[in-house]
Write a protein that holds these residues in place. Structure first.
Motif, PDB file in Angstrom:
ATOM      1  N   GLY A 152      24.661  65.790 -27.458  1.00 20.72           N
ATOM      2  CA  GLY A 152      25.982  66.085 -28.002  1.00 20.72           C
ATOM      3  C   GLY A 152      27.057  66.304 -26.956  1.00 20.72           C
ATOM      4  N   TRP A 153      26.763  65.964 -25.702  1.00 19.52           N
ATOM      5  CA  TRP A 153      27.707  66.170 -24.602  1.00 19.52           C
ATOM      6  C   TRP A 153      29.106  65.724 -25.014  1.00 19.52           C
ATOM      7  CZ3 TRP A 153      27.866  68.538 -20.015  1.00 19.52           C
ATOM      8  CH2 TRP A 153      28.921  68.233 -19.177  1.00 19.52           C
ATOM      9  N   PRO A 154      30.158  66.496 -24.735  1.00 18.15           N
ATOM     10  CA  PRO A 154      30.198  67.744 -23.965  1.00 18.15           C
ATOM     11  C   PRO A 154      30.031  69.004 -24.804  1.00 18.15           C
ATOM     12  CG  PRO A 154      32.439  67.013 -24.357  1.00 18.15           C
ATOM     13  CD  PRO A 154      31.526  66.003 -25.007  1.00 18.15           C
ATOM     14  N   ASN A 155      29.758  68.854 -26.101  1.00 15.83           N
ATOM     15  CA  ASN A 155      29.525  70.008 -26.964  1.00 15.83           C
ATOM     16  C   ASN A 155      28.027  70.279 -26.984  1.00 15.83           C
ATOM     17  OD1 ASN A 155      29.762  72.039 -28.830  1.00 15.83           O
ATOM     18  ND2 ASN A 155      29.945  70.663 -30.581  1.00 15.83           N
ATOM     19  N   ILE A 156      27.545  71.007 -25.987  1.00 14.52           N
ATOM     20  CA  ILE A 156      26.102  71.190 -25.804  1.00 14.52           C
ATOM     21  C   ILE A 156      25.665  72.602 -26.149  1.00 14.52           C
ATOM     22  CG2 ILE A 156      25.908  69.394 -24.044  1.00 14.52           C
ATOM     23  CD1 ILE A 156      25.875  71.658 -21.934  1.00 14.52           C
ATOM     24  N   GLU A 157      24.396  72.724 -26.411  1.00 12.87           N
ATOM     25  CA  GLU A 157      23.760  74.018 -26.619  1.00 12.87           C
ATOM     26  C   GLU A 157      22.923  74.335 -25.385  1.00 12.87           C
ATOM     27  OE1 GLU A 157      24.005  76.181 -29.226  1.00 12.87           O
ATOM     28  OE2 GLU A 157      25.521  74.840 -30.076  1.00 12.87           O
ATOM     29  N   VAL A 158      23.091  75.539 -24.867  1.00 10.76           N
ATOM     30  CA  VAL A 158      22.280  76.025 -23.760  1.00 10.76           C
ATOM     31  C   VAL A 158      21.449  77.177 -24.309  1.00 10.76           C
ATOM     32  CG1 VAL A 158      22.275  77.052 -21.455  1.00 10.76           C
ATOM     33  CG2 VAL A 158      24.043  75.375 -22.071  1.00 10.76           C
ATOM     34  N   SER A 159      20.143  77.101 -24.137  1.00 14.26           N
ATOM     35  CA  SER A 159      19.283  78.143 -24.699  1.00 14.26           C
ATOM     36  C   SER A 159      18.522  78.882 -23.608  1.00 14.26           C
ATOM     37  CB  SER A 159      18.303  77.534 -25.703  1.00 14.26           C
ATOM     38  OG  SER A 159      17.493  76.572 -25.063  1.00 14.26           O
ATOM     39  N   ASP A 172      20.112  60.876 -11.361  1.00 15.18           N
ATOM     40  CA  ASP A 172      20.288  61.638 -12.588  1.00 15.18           C
ATOM     41  C   ASP A 172      21.439  61.012 -13.369  1.00 15.18           C
ATOM     42  OD1 ASP A 172      18.230  63.289 -11.782  1.00 15.18           O
ATOM     43  OD2 ASP A 172      19.560  64.772 -10.887  1.00 15.18           O
ATOM     44  N   LYS A 173      21.158  60.534 -14.575  1.00 19.49           N
ATOM     45  CA  LYS A 173      22.095  59.691 -15.312  1.00 19.49           C
ATOM     46  C   LYS A 173      22.943  60.401 -16.365  1.00 19.49           C
ATOM     47  CE  LYS A 173      20.231  55.475 -14.067  1.00 19.49           C
ATOM     48  NZ  LYS A 173      20.767  55.147 -12.793  1.00 19.49           N
ATOM     49  N   HIS A 174      22.443  61.462 -16.966  1.00 16.53           N
ATOM     50  CA  HIS A 174      23.165  62.105 -18.069  1.00 16.53           C
ATOM     51  C   HIS A 174      24.559  62.564 -17.605  1.00 16.53           C
ATOM     52  CE1 HIS A 174      24.223  65.111 -21.085  1.00 16.53           C
ATOM     53  NE2 HIS A 174      23.477  64.374 -21.894  1.00 16.53           N
ATOM     54  N   PRO A 175      25.569  62.499 -18.469  1.00 14.86           N
ATOM     55  CA  PRO A 175      26.922  62.930 -18.072  1.00 14.86           C
ATOM     56  C   PRO A 175      26.986  64.347 -17.487  1.00 14.86           C
ATOM     57  CG  PRO A 175      27.012  61.841 -20.201  1.00 14.86           C
ATOM     58  CD  PRO A 175      25.557  61.957 -19.829  1.00 14.86           C
ATOM     59  N   SER A 176      26.108  65.226 -17.913  1.00  8.42           N
ATOM     60  CA  SER A 176      26.135  66.588 -17.357  1.00  8.42           C
ATOM     61  C   SER A 176      25.895  66.575 -15.852  1.00  8.42           C
ATOM     62  CB  SER A 176      25.104  67.483 -18.049  1.00  8.42           C
ATOM     63  OG  SER A 176      23.775  67.046 -17.793  1.00  8.42           O
ATOM     64  N   PHE A 177      25.143  65.605 -15.373  1.00  8.58           N
ATOM     65  CA  PHE A 177      24.880  65.512 -13.944  1.00  8.58           C
ATOM     66  C   PHE A 177      26.063  64.932 -13.177  1.00  8.58           C
ATOM     67  CE2 PHE A 177      20.497  65.365 -15.689  1.00  8.58           C
ATOM     68  CZ  PHE A 177      20.059  66.562 -15.143  1.00  8.58           C
ATOM     69  N   HIS A 178      26.946  64.227 -13.862  1.00  6.43           N
ATOM     70  CA  HIS A 178      28.159  63.722 -13.217  1.00  6.43           C
ATOM     71  C   HIS A 178      29.185  64.837 -13.037  1.00  6.43           C
ATOM     72  CE1 HIS A 178      26.766  59.618 -13.635  1.00  6.43           C
ATOM     73  NE2 HIS A 178      26.590  59.800 -14.914  1.00  6.43           N
ATOM     74  N   HIS A 179      29.140  65.844 -13.912  1.00 13.54           N
ATOM     75  CA  HIS A 179      30.129  66.919 -13.909  1.00 13.54           C
ATOM     76  C   HIS A 179      29.610  68.208 -13.280  1.00 13.54           C
ATOM     77  CE1 HIS A 179      33.042  64.801 -16.418  1.00 13.54           C
ATOM     78  NE2 HIS A 179      31.986  64.310 -17.066  1.00 13.54           N
ATOM     79  N   GLY A 180      28.305  68.319 -13.082  1.00 12.08           N
ATOM     80  CA  GLY A 180      27.712  69.573 -12.641  1.00 12.08           C
ATOM     81  C   GLY A 180      27.285  69.573 -11.197  1.00 12.08           C
ATOM     82  N   HIS A 181      27.252  70.747 -10.641  1.00  9.46           N
ATOM     83  CA  HIS A 181      26.743  70.975  -9.289  1.00  9.46           C
ATOM     84  C   HIS A 181      25.257  71.318  -9.401  1.00  9.46           C
ATOM     85  CE1 HIS A 181      30.747  71.067  -7.477  1.00  9.46           C
ATOM     86  NE2 HIS A 181      31.133  71.710  -8.573  1.00  9.46           N
ATOM     87  N   ARG A 182      24.401  70.591  -8.684  1.00 12.03           N
ATOM     88  CA  ARG A 182      22.961  70.848  -8.691  1.00 12.03           C
ATOM     89  C   ARG A 182      22.608  71.618  -7.424  1.00 12.03           C
ATOM     90  NH1 ARG A 182      17.847  68.381 -11.239  1.00 12.03           N
ATOM     91  NH2 ARG A 182      18.797  69.607 -12.867  1.00 12.03           N
ATOM     92  N   ILE A 183      22.198  72.857  -7.615  1.00 11.47           N
ATOM     93  CA  ILE A 183      21.916  73.774  -6.515  1.00 11.47           C
ATOM     94  C   ILE A 183      20.403  73.943  -6.374  1.00 11.47           C
ATOM     95  CG2 ILE A 183      22.411  76.054  -5.559  1.00 11.47           C
ATOM     96  CD1 ILE A 183      24.941  74.340  -6.334  1.00 11.47           C
ATOM     97  N   HIS A 184      19.916  73.828  -5.133  1.00  8.32           N
ATOM     98  CA  HIS A 184      18.503  74.024  -4.819  1.00  8.32           C
ATOM     99  C   HIS A 184      18.346  75.231  -3.908  1.00  8.32           C
ATOM    100  CE1 HIS A 184      16.088  70.338  -5.974  1.00  8.32           C
ATOM    101  NE2 HIS A 184      17.304  70.002  -6.343  1.00  8.32           N
ATOM    102  N   ILE A 185      17.398  76.090  -4.264  1.00  5.07           N
ATOM    103  CA  ILE A 185      17.009  77.228  -3.431  1.00  5.07           C
ATOM    104  C   ILE A 185      15.534  77.039  -3.101  1.00  5.07           C
ATOM    105  CG2 ILE A 185      16.802  79.736  -3.277  1.00  5.07           C
ATOM    106  CD1 ILE A 185      18.903  79.871  -5.599  1.00  5.07           C
ATOM    107  N   PRO A 186      15.213  76.611  -1.870  1.00  7.87           N
ATOM    108  CA  PRO A 186      13.803  76.455  -1.505  1.00  7.87           C
ATOM    109  C   PRO A 186      13.068  77.801  -1.546  1.00  7.87           C
ATOM    110  CG  PRO A 186      15.234  75.328   0.056  1.00  7.87           C
ATOM    111  CD  PRO A 186      16.114  76.180  -0.804  1.00  7.87           C
ATOM    112  N   ILE A 187      11.930  77.813  -2.203  1.00 11.28           N
ATOM    113  CA  ILE A 187      11.127  79.034  -2.350  1.00 11.28           C
ATOM    114  C   ILE A 187       9.868  78.954  -1.484  1.00 11.28           C
ATOM    115  CG2 ILE A 187       9.803  80.439  -3.997  1.00 11.28           C
ATOM    116  CD1 ILE A 187      12.895  80.598  -4.351  1.00 11.28           C
TER     117      ILE A 187
END
Length: 185
Positions: A58-65, A114-129
């Motif tokens: 439903g992007w950009p009207n998404i549900e985050v759970s 990463d193809k979904h539109p959310s990945f075009h608009h979002g920052h993907r942050i990695h924290i190595p553990i």
């Protein structure tokens, strides 16, 4: 998001509380959410402890759970995520995915974008553990080194892959932040 470079070092952070908590999780916690592994072939060799998630429908009207991992990791993860966001990104956005992701020993995440539109608009942050010298993280055809104790934003619009030839799993905490004005909720 295309950040103009393959990877951006966001600096050093105290990850010890989150790292200690993730490394102390019981093995069954890693089997609590298999959506990514079943939905996306490239993640077949991974396990996840998911705090929050959207499939982006439903992007950009998404549900985050909130997911099962919220009760396991939120106390340590949320303050760290908020500090990173405060230091580097505009306020008022939304964390739409957050998880500890483990790539099993001898596992592979095949090259993909990463193809979904959310990945075009979002920052993907990695924290190595946790990692080992036999992990190879590639972005845009070049190996990238992630040091434990530092935080990184990756350009998920470039082709990326991970290979773990080590005898133990590699764990990164990953979260996606959508700046304000890009989604409706």
């Amino acid at each position: 998001m295309d950040i103009g470079v393959p990877i951006k070092d966001l600096g050093s952070y105290n990850i010890d509380p989150l790292r200690d908590k993730i490394l102390s999780l019981p093995e069954e916690a890693w089997a609590g959410n298999e959506f990514r592994q079943l939905e996306y072939e490239v993640h077949a060799h991974t396990q996840s402890v998911v705090l929050v998630f959207t499939d982006g429908h439903g992007w950009p009207n998404i549900e985050v759970s909130k997911e099962v991992g919220w009760d396991l990791l939120a106390e340590e993860a949320v303050p760290l995520m908020h500090k990173i966001l405060e230091d580097h990104y505009p306020p008022g956005g939304t964390i739409i995915r957050a998880m500890a992701a483990r790539l099993q020993a001898n596992g592979v995440i095949k090259p993909h974008n990463d193809k979904h539109p959310s990945f075009h608009h979002g920052h993907r942050i990695h924290i190595p553990i946790s990692s080992n010298p036999r992990v190879r993280f590639m972005i845009d055809g070049r190996p990238q080194r992630m040091q434990i104790g530092s935080v990184y934003e990756i350009n998920n619009q470039k082709q990326h892959s991970v290979m773990n030839k080590g005898s133990e799993g590699r764990i990164n905490f990953i979260f996606d932040y959508i700046p304000p004005g890009n989604i409706t909720r």
